[in-house]
Each structure stands twice: as C-alpha cells, then as structure tokens.
Scaffold this active site. Structure first.
Site, PDB file in Angstrom:
ATOM      1  N   VAL A 179      96.394  38.857  44.977  1.00  0.00           N
ATOM      2  CA  VAL A 179      97.548  38.817  45.886  1.00  0.00           C
ATOM      3  C   VAL A 179      97.625  40.058  46.774  1.00  0.00           C
ATOM      4  CG1 VAL A 179      98.994  37.380  44.402  1.00  0.00           C
ATOM      5  CG2 VAL A 179      99.258  39.867  44.325  1.00  0.00           C
ATOM      6  N   LYS A 180      96.869  41.103  46.436  1.00  0.00           N
ATOM      7  CA  LYS A 180      96.928  42.338  47.219  1.00  0.00           C
ATOM      8  C   LYS A 180      96.051  42.206  48.478  1.00  0.00           C
ATOM      9  CE  LYS A 180      99.595  43.616  43.956  1.00  0.00           C
ATOM     10  NZ  LYS A 180      99.375  44.311  42.712  1.00  0.00           N
TER      11      LYS A 180
END
Ligand SMILES: *Cc1c(COP(=O)(O)O)cnc(C)c1O
Length: 394
Positions: A179-180
């Site tokens: 998700v980063k």
C-alpha cells in the site's frame, strides 16, 4: 470497488525479480547492497540498512537506540500500531503524545510536556506523507539528549525545508508494503548518518552475528561470533531487485500522486462538509494518503454512516487511524489513563480517499462526484430519512 491504495508492478519489475531467481544469491547478495546504496543516495542519508519490513525497521531502530526496560519513548497517538509496538518489543514504555489538528503530525508542545527523566527517544510519524515538525523535535532532542526515530512509512520521497526525508532524524524507517508508494512485497529500510547506529542495525538484523555468510564465504572462513541477541530481519535479493526497479519509477509516481491530490484539494476547497489536511509551505508531502476531516456540524450523520454510504457507492475509503491507546492491548497497559483530545476528536472526522498513481482522471472525478453527492445528501436540513447518528463503535 476503487481501493484507497494499490501497488504498481510492471514488466521491468517482474524481469528484475526473475533475473535474481536465476542467479546464485537469493538472499543477502549483491542486490541488497545495491538497493541500500541507491536508497541512501536518493534520500541523502549516509547509510541505509534494508530489512524485512517497516516493523522490523522500527524494532531495529529501538534496539540500536538502546531503548530497554524502564525507558520511555514518546509516540504520536494517531498512527499505525507498529510505531508504538516497537517500543514494547524492547521492554520500553510508550508515552502517547497528541497531534496537531491541522496536519495530524505529532504536537511538539505536547511532546515537550511529556518528556521525563526516563524519556530515551521520540518516534515521529510523517502522517499521510507530510513530514512532521522535525527541526522543533530535533531541538528538543538536543536539549534532553534523546534519539529521534522518524517513522517515514508514509513519506518516502518527501522533503522538509529542502532536505529529503531519510537524511534528517537520527534514524528514519521506511516500509515497502504494497500500500506504500513503492514496494518489495514486504520490506523496509532504516537510514542514518551515524556509523555507530549503522553497525548496530546491521548486527541486530542478522542474529547479533558480526559477519554475514557472504562475507565469510569471501574470506574463506567458517568463524563467526554472536555478540548481541539479534533477529533475522534480513530481506531477500529478489525483493531488493524489485525495490531497485520500483525506485526508478518513484519520482514519476510521486508526481502523479501530487497531481491527484491537487485535483482533490481544489475540488473540495469550497465544500462546507469536509476539510483536507493543511499542507505546510516549508515541506513537500509524498502523498501516501489523501485524508480529509469531515465537518460533522454540517452533517446529519456521523462518520460511520458517511463511510458506509461511500463504500456502498464503490469507493474503498478508509480510516487512518484508530487512536493507538484505544486498542485493547494498550487500554489494558495504560489503565485507560491516556487522553489525547485532538487525536480523539480527529478520529471521529477522518476519512481516507482513494489515491494511487495509476488512478485514471475519470476515477479521480468519480471520487470527487461521489463524495460531493453523499455529503450533500447527508447535509443537515436535507435528511434522507436514514437514521441520524448511528452508534459509532469505539
Ligand atoms: C505501514 C506502516 C508501518 C509498518 O510497516 P510494515 O512494512 O507493514 O511492517 C509502520 N508505521 C506506519 C505509520 C505505517 O503506515
């Protein structure tokens, strides 16, 4: 459902990983050092230590800082639990500090109030991608001889007063979870300019052993010594190949994130129902998350209701975060004695909107239209007959 974040994997990433899978080194080989060197260069840090996750990076930072039983570490209350858990891994006590209501980064005045004779370190979080008030925190650190760990899981590629995140705090930790902004599957990094901290990080990453197997092979030696109780927090070579390939595209992804964020901000600037986070002029966010605060006094329902209506409309909105000390583990540990008013008030208003670099312009527009529709239908005076103030679960 449009998710709030999503990774970007291209053919170049896949080829880079496959190439390593066909090579001699699957782990702790040449790709690890190359990834570390390139990452250090791009963040302006002296040293970079690649590890198996952002959580491992935080744990190693606590070990390298020498935090242990009896020590206190100040941590913002509005963050992912890992920012606090690292303190507990080494037996330290977490002291929660409140956040600024405009940026949701740690409140320096509250930190100053919470420094005691036992304080050893401060963890600051670059919430949503915008660096915290680092200079003010660093000056407190000098005054009280504290170590600053910057949890930059949200802020790879961000800048603070012209300096890249990674080059500023005593240690800066990064996460490469999907998700980063860039990913290695699971993975993380610690950067530092301090060679003593660097060697401790490397030692604790590898069981507390003074050499790694590649060094021993090169030296034709079997001998090794374990001098500290370390961990296996190593990252594999094929993950680092992925990280290197991702890093090349990071600048273009950050540009796209900024573009999407700017569209949201201009679309919402007139809305009475929500307020985007304040962006300060002396720093540049890496836009991990696009977070808004609902103006609840203009709405006939609470955040939970808005959240469900947006989910029903196909937007994968999220909430970052539940105050850490509300989790049962910390509630028990802190005897429910903690109160951070801004964190609690913000929590009830927070929403994270979808933001990732491969979002199409039409998708960005769909988010804007859907949010505006749902909020105007939930506006005070235009009640749509649904229940007012559904019970918010604490
Ligand atoms: C993602 C994240 C972490 C943990 O990183 P992992 O790589 O998932 O272990 C730590 N702190 C914050 C603020 C995060 O968002």
């Amino acid at each position: 459902m449009l998710p709030y974040g999503r990774q970007t994997i291209g053919d170049g990433d896949i080829e880079a990983v496959v190439k390593v899978l066909r090579s001699d080194w699957l782990t702790t080989g040449p790709m690890v050092s190359e990834f570390e060197q390139k990452f250090a260069q791009s963040t302006g840090a002296g040293q970079a230590v690649a590890v198996s996750s952002g959580t491992a990076a935080l744990h190693l930072a606590m070990l390298a800082a020498g935090v242990g039983a009896g020590d206190e570490v100040i941590v913002p209350a509005l963050t992912f639990v890992a920012s606090a858990n690292c303190v507990r891994y080494v037996g330290g006590d977490v002291v929660f500090a409140d956040v600024r209501s405009d940026t949701l980064t740690i409140d320096v005045e509250d930190v100053a109030r919470k420094i005691s004779g036992r304080t050893r370190a401060i963890v600051v979080v670059d919430y949503a991608g915008q660096p915290a008030d680092l200079d003010e925190i660093l000056s407190l650190a000098r005054q009280y001889d504290l170590i600053i760990v910057e949890d930059a899981a949200h802020s790879v590629g961000a800048e603070y007063r012209g300096r890249p995140v990674g080059s500023i705090a005593d240690m800066t930790t990064f996460s490469f979870h999907p998700v980063k902004q860039m990913t290695t599957g699971e993975g993380g990094m610690v950067t530092t300019n301090d060679l003593r901290l660097d060697s401790k990080l490397r030692l604790f990453r590898n069981h507390g052993i003074t050499t790694d197997h590649r060094q021993r092979e090169e030296q034709g030696s079997f001998f090794y010594e374990m001098i500290e109780l370390g961990f296996n927090y190593r990252i594999t070579d094929f993950q680092c190949a992925l990280g290197l390939a991702q890093m090349e595209r990071l600048p273009e992804w950050l540009t796209r994130r900024r573009e999407i964020a700017a569209r949201y901000t201009s679309a919402f600037s007139e809305s009475p129902h929500l307020k985007p986070l304040t962006m300060l002029h002396d720093r540049e966010s890496a836009w991990h998350l696009y977070v808004v605060q609902l103006q609840l006094d203009t709405l006939s329902v609470d955040r939970s209701a808005i959240f469900s209506r947006l989910r029903e409309a196909g937007l994968g909105v999220n909430v970052h975060y539940i105050p850490v000390y509300w989790h049962p583990y910390y509630e028990k540990l802190c005897n429910q004695q903690v109160y951070c008013p801004v964190t609690e008030d913000s929590y009830h208003k927070l929403l994270t909107l979808p933001l990732f670099p491969t979002m199409k312009d039409e998708e960005v527009q769909r988010v804007i239209d859907t949010v505006e529709d749902v909020l105007s239908q939930s506006s005070i005076g235009t009640g749509d007959g649904r229940s007012i103030n559904s019970i918010e679960v604490r």
